[in-house]
Structures are given as C-alpha cells and as structure tokens.
Design an enzyme around this catalytic site. Structure first.
Site, PDB file in Angstrom:
ATOM      1  CB  SER A  47     -12.423 -18.605 -27.500  1.00  0.00           C
ATOM      2  OG  SER A  47     -13.586 -18.343 -26.709  1.00  0.00           O
ATOM      3  N   GLY A  48     -13.693 -15.664 -28.658  1.00  0.00           N
ATOM      4  CA  GLY A  48     -14.813 -15.122 -29.436  1.00  0.00           C
ATOM      5  C   GLY A  48     -14.323 -14.266 -30.597  1.00  0.00           C
ATOM      6  CE1 TYR A  49     -16.521 -15.864 -35.243  1.00  0.00           C
ATOM      7  CE2 TYR A  49     -18.692 -14.844 -35.084  1.00  0.00           C
ATOM      8  CZ  TYR A  49     -17.880 -15.883 -35.506  1.00  0.00           C
ATOM      9  OH  TYR A  49     -18.419 -16.941 -36.206  1.00  0.00           O
ATOM     10  CB  CYS A  62     -21.054  -2.795 -32.874  1.00  0.00           C
ATOM     11  SG  CYS A  62     -22.386  -4.008 -32.736  1.00  0.00           S
ATOM     12  CG  ASN A 119     -20.046  -6.035 -36.782  1.00  0.00           C
ATOM     13  OD1 ASN A 119     -20.049  -5.990 -38.007  1.00  0.00           O
ATOM     14  ND2 ASN A 119     -19.909  -7.182 -36.117  1.00  0.00           N
TER      15      ASN A 119
END
Lengths: 54, 345, 345
Positions: free
Chosen positions: C9-11, C146, C312
């Site tokens: 559910s995260g980026y 990143c 990133n």
C-alpha cells in the site's frame, strides 16, 4: 446482483459473503454493509468523515 | 510502417518521437527541424538520451514514408501542405491549421482568412472517441486542441443525449505551461511563471471554435470558455457548468456516462467517495493517454458540474495522434500507449 | 513467474505493482496490506485505475509464489522474515532491514541492535551494477537506500580505480518528498513542505552506512553526507566533492567513467556543453530506471565534483528491484523497465 446505492454500478458479491460484511463499489468506492445475503441487500456502511477539503 | 515527423524539435514533436521509438509497429524514418538540422534529437529531447542516435533532417530532405506527422508551429503547415502532400499517403497534422471545417469559423477564431480553405474539408477531426470510423478511412487527419479535447470529452455524452438546457455551457480550464510550447517568453520566465494562477484568456480562447464545432450534435451549442494558467508543466483540468434540461439524478448521469464511455480504452469515469484523487486530476495522468471524466450533481437546483483532466502533450496532442495513427493503420488503439501514469508524482 | 508483494500500500509497493502489472514475464499473485485488506489496490494507487481489479490481501493469506517482494516499513520485515521465508524460493526486501552486512554497522547507523543478525549475511546487496553475479545466484536480495544508490553509482568508478585522495568524499544530496513515504506528518503538510529547501539531515543520515560499505573497494572510505529536502516529489540529485589522488584531466575522467559504465543499460554519462539539461537532473528521470552520472573537474586545484541523479522510487527502489528480479530470473535486465522518462515534465 445488487446495485450500488450511489452510482448504480452492479456489485458482484463473493459466493461466501456474509451478512454484516463490508464491501465497496468498484466504480465509486463507496462502502456498504451487506444487510442480507438472500435477497442481497446493502446499506451504507458507517463512514468516519475523512478530512479532505482544502 | 515508416513514420516521419515534420517539425520534431518542439514539445509535441518530442513526445511523438518518444512514443514512436517504442511503438512495436512503427519505425521512425526522419524527423525534421530547420533550426536544429544535423543535430542529435537528444539536443532538444534529453529524455531520449541512450534511446536514439537520430539527427534532425530538413524539410527538403524528407523522403517518402507511410505516414507523416506534422507538428509545426500554427500557420506553417497550411503553407507547406501542398508541398508535403506527396510524401506520405497518410498525413496527421498536430497544428491548429485544419481543425475547423468552416472557413468563416476559422476567420472568427483565428482573426484572418485561412491560407488554404479548399483543403479544410480534407481533414478529419482526429479524436477517435468522436470520429473513429471516419479516421479509419481517412488520409488526412488533424489533431485537436488540448483544451478543446478535454472539454469535448467531458461534455460529449450530455450533448449526444441533448440533456443540456439551451445547449449552453460555462467552461473554466486550468492548464500547465507546456501547452504554450517550448519558445520562451517574458511570461514563461520562471520567476514570473512559477506559482501562477493567471487568467491568460478569460474570453476569446481559440479552442472554443473546436468545442462549438464538435458539440453541435443536435444544434449549435453556446460555449462560454475561460482559461487559467496554473502551477503545472503538463496537465489540464476542465471545470464545466451546465443546467440540466431534464431532472437526472446522480445514478442516471453515471449510467449516461457509462453507456457513452464503457468501451473506450482511454477514458475513465472518476468520481469516488473516498481517497485523495476522487475527481479527475491531471497530475497523475502525466505521460499517460487517459482522459479522466467525472461530475457532481448540485443537489440545490439543476446544475451539473462536469470535470475532465488529461496530459495536454499526450491525450491532448501526441498520445491522441498515435491513437489516431493506430486507428488509421488498423492496429489495437492501445498499441504503444500503455504507460499508466505515475503516483505519487 | 508468480510474484507477490508483501506490504503493497506504500509508494514503493505501488510502484512495484505498476511495473509488475505490465511486466511480460511476471504475473502478480497477491499484494498485501493489513490496513487496506479487502480493498481495491486502486484505492491506494489511483494511477492503476482501469489496469487491475486486484484487492489487498492479508499477510496471513499469502500463498506460495515464485518470488516475494517485501516493501514493509523499516523494522517490520526483519521480524516477519522467518515467517515468510517459506513462501517463496526468492525474496527481495525493499526495506532497510538487511542492507548492512555487519551487525555493529547496523547498530551504529540505526541506533539499536538488529532483530535477526544471523540473517544479515543471507542477503545480497541488490544493485546489479555492483553485484550482478551474486544477485543472479541469490535467493535473498535486499534493495538499497535511494540516496545511497545515487551516491554509490556516482562515485563507484573513482573508488574502483582508487583515485580519491584519502578515500574521502563530501556528499550533498537533494531529495524529493516521496522518499519519506506516504505517511503524512507535520513537516509533509503542503503549506509547510511546498517550496522547501530544508536541511533535514546535515549529519548522521542512515544511508551513509551503505555508502561506506559499498565504496570500501580498496579500503574503508571516509564519507561526509548531508541531505536536503527540495521542491520535488520524485527525484534525487547528489553533488559530491572529492580531491583527486592523481592529476586526471577531464578526458581521463570521461574514459574512466566510460570504461565503468559503457555496457550498463541504466546508467548514462551526462556532461554536455550545451542545452538546458547539461548535467544529471532528476526531473526528466521520473518514472524511468535511469541513474544519470556526470562530473566537472575544478580547473583551479585537484577537486572533482561528481553529480548523480535518479528517481528515488524507481532506480532508487522499485525499478532497481525489478531489475534485480530480472537478473535473478535470467531475463534481459531491461524487461519491463523501458519507460524513458518525460520531457518536459
């Protein structure tokens, strides 16, 4: 097949759906509580008001 | 299929080149720029570094090809059309020169007579969602204005069903800076343009002519249009107000839009009751060919607010051009247009 | 190949899902989120509307698959690793839990002992440009930080050739807001975050540990790192200063970087004498898997400034993850990673 109370989309219920389950409409995302399975009837699910406005 | 681009140093030409380089059916033959002739295309399109060693050619060097895109500054293509006509059996003009069919409409919205009025009728208005069959058989297709495309796609189902009172609509369009092209100006200078919410054309925007032409399904509409520049590079959001001629509730309008757009690969109906992106919004459409359409029924009266968003360089220009090319060549319309857009972005 | 995502559910999870849905070799089996279990994935990832009807599953419902990505919040995967270990023969962890091989390095940079130090050695540091062979044969691979990825890829050729005086480097990284994830905070509130040039970590940034670990080719480097949040959602630009141990001129440095990166599909050397984008810049890399690397030799002394940029969420996370997956599966590394980035954007 029940229809969404907001946008009239057809909502397919899983075979093993039970009364009281929360489901959402695939078109408009509104959440419903399954009031009964046979015949399938929906109620608006209790919705905590999201803070979304500008 | 060999494809060339006439006028490929601008933003639309660069976006066409990006899409065509990765298009499984098309191969890029030549791309022209008089100003940058001989230079690597990456000089103008740095995102294509490592993807191509193509250099810009001159118009005069254009060899025959299967399809020619023209992405020249407005007014130039009309002058060169006769000259390039023989280069390719199919021409797809991205400029504004051949979008309005009626010479007097062109004079009204562009303030001067058309260079080549006879050729006006040769071009099919190239939005597949509107004229798919005509495009399939056409040899000359014109792209549409990016703001016009957004407004038309948002409103088309209502005008097709003739449910708009007096066929009158008030449209406010918000648009990003790339829609003005890559030529710098005093108003595009970053310290002046950054953070803008600038009413650059409250009235008289040229795209109005296209909206009037394409929404005249059951009779000429009355279109009130304004445009505002906002803090975006890519993207358009149209907010349109109509009064409904019939008492249609939210469900009826959902079904009206579903019937119109259910099978369209590039139109999504976006009207959700939760989440951050509940209505159409351009930010997450950058690079995709989607036009998202939504609406909200005003419960206190007969007003319907229609919302539509797209990427002005994609569905508003190059993406739509490649989609039209796919229709003309008989390929699946989604070919080469699969990028879904980014989130977050 | 059946692929599932633990914590989707995260980026980063959403970016993995976007890439995997269009990956010709991979099919997405399950994606989990305890918080959004049962919901459509498009509730968290609106850019995927119309592309999938997948819903989030729970960790407990995970069925065996061929490769499991884990994109859980830092600290959580270490706890669940033993439990999920049996689900897939290959595991690719995107979190920070298994990036540092040495338990004491972990304690130094994360301020507490590692949950599962024994497992630390099992994971290969998953940047293919650094450890391609090891990744190919690995069953457990960890993604990289990143900021660390950007700095390492920018500086690696110099440390491999051991031409950095005292193996000492001063690194200043500019980074976009998406690197902090999708959990809102006081400092991510738009009126506070917009237009920021915010020194959020002048010293002690955790990614330093990875940079030290991976640049220790000929002996431990001395890495001075600072990070600044800037007006970007996606993107990192690293500006690193080294003093050269040998008198290498610009041509020598060009050849040193060419020798290191000539065959790398995702690294471009960007140092041009004309145009707007002469040096690496994150803006035009959004959505692409490129890391652009450049440099400038200070004519008045022995200083070399190294520049490196990437997205990133892509080469800094999900894109690199898919690239590592391609290596593990023996596919062409570019598979599913063809998007070149947009311009203008």
């Amino acid at each position: 097949m029940p229809k969404c109370l907001e946008c009239d989309a057809e909502i397919t219920l899983k075979a093993d759906v039970e009364a009281g389950e929360i489901i959402d409409c695939p078109d408009c995302g509104t959440e419903f509580e399954v009031r009964s399975v046979d015949p399938p009837t929906l109620d608006h699910a209790p919705q905590e008001e999201e803070d979304w406005g500008e | 299929m060999k494809v060339s681009i006439l006028g490929a140093s601008g933003y639309v030409g660069g976006e066409l080149l990006r899409l065509l380089l990765d298009h499984p059916e098309a191969s890029v033959a030549q791309v022209t720029s008089e100003r940058l002739a001989g230079k690597l295309v990456t000089a103008a399109h740095p995102n294509l570094r490592g993807r191509t060693t193509l250099r810009f050619s001159r118009l005069g060097d254009l060899a025959p090809c299967d399809l020619l895109f023209a992405a020249m500054p407005h007014g130039s293509f009309a002058k060169t059309f006769a000259e390039v006509r023989a280069i390719a059996p199919r021409i797809l003009d991205m400029s504004a020169d051949f979008r309005l069919r009626a010479p007097d409409a062109y004079r009204r919205w562009y303030g001067h007579d058309h260079e080549n009025p006879a050729a006006l009728g040769e071009f099919v208005y190239g939005i597949p969602e509107l004229h798919r069959e005509a495009i399939a058989g056409a040899t000359c297709v014109t792209g549409a204005g990016c703001l016009a495309t957004t407004a038309i796609l948002g409103l088309l189902p209502l005008f097709r069903e003739d449910v708009v009172a007096n066929r009158e609509v008030f449209i406010e369009a918000k648009v990003g800076s790339s829609a003005a092209g890559n030529k710098e100006s005093a108003s595009s200078h970053h310290p002046e343009r950054s953070g803008a919410a600038r009413s650059f054309q409250p009235t008289g925007h040229r795209h109005t002519g296209e909206i009037v032409q394409e929404l005249a399904v059951h009779g000429a509409p009355t279109v009130h249009f304004s445009a505002t520049a906002i803090e975006l590079v890519r993207g358009i959001l149209v907010t349109a107000h109509v009064r409904l001629a019939e008492d249609l509730d939210t469900k009826a309008i959902w079904n009206l839009y579903r019937a119109a757009y259910r099978d369209e690969p590039f139109i999504r109906i976006v009207k959700e009751t939760r989440g951050v992106f509940r209505y159409p919004e351009p930010k997450i459409l950058a690079g995709s060919n989607y036009c998202d359409v939504g609406f909200e029924r005003d419960p206190h009266g007969d007003r319907l607010v229609v919302l539509a968003a797209l990427d002005n360089l994609m569905k508003g220009a190059a993406g739509n051009g490649v989609q039209a090319m796919n229709v003309m060549a008989g390929w699946d319309e989604r070919t080469g247009l699969g990028f879904p857009g980014l989130h977050p972005v």
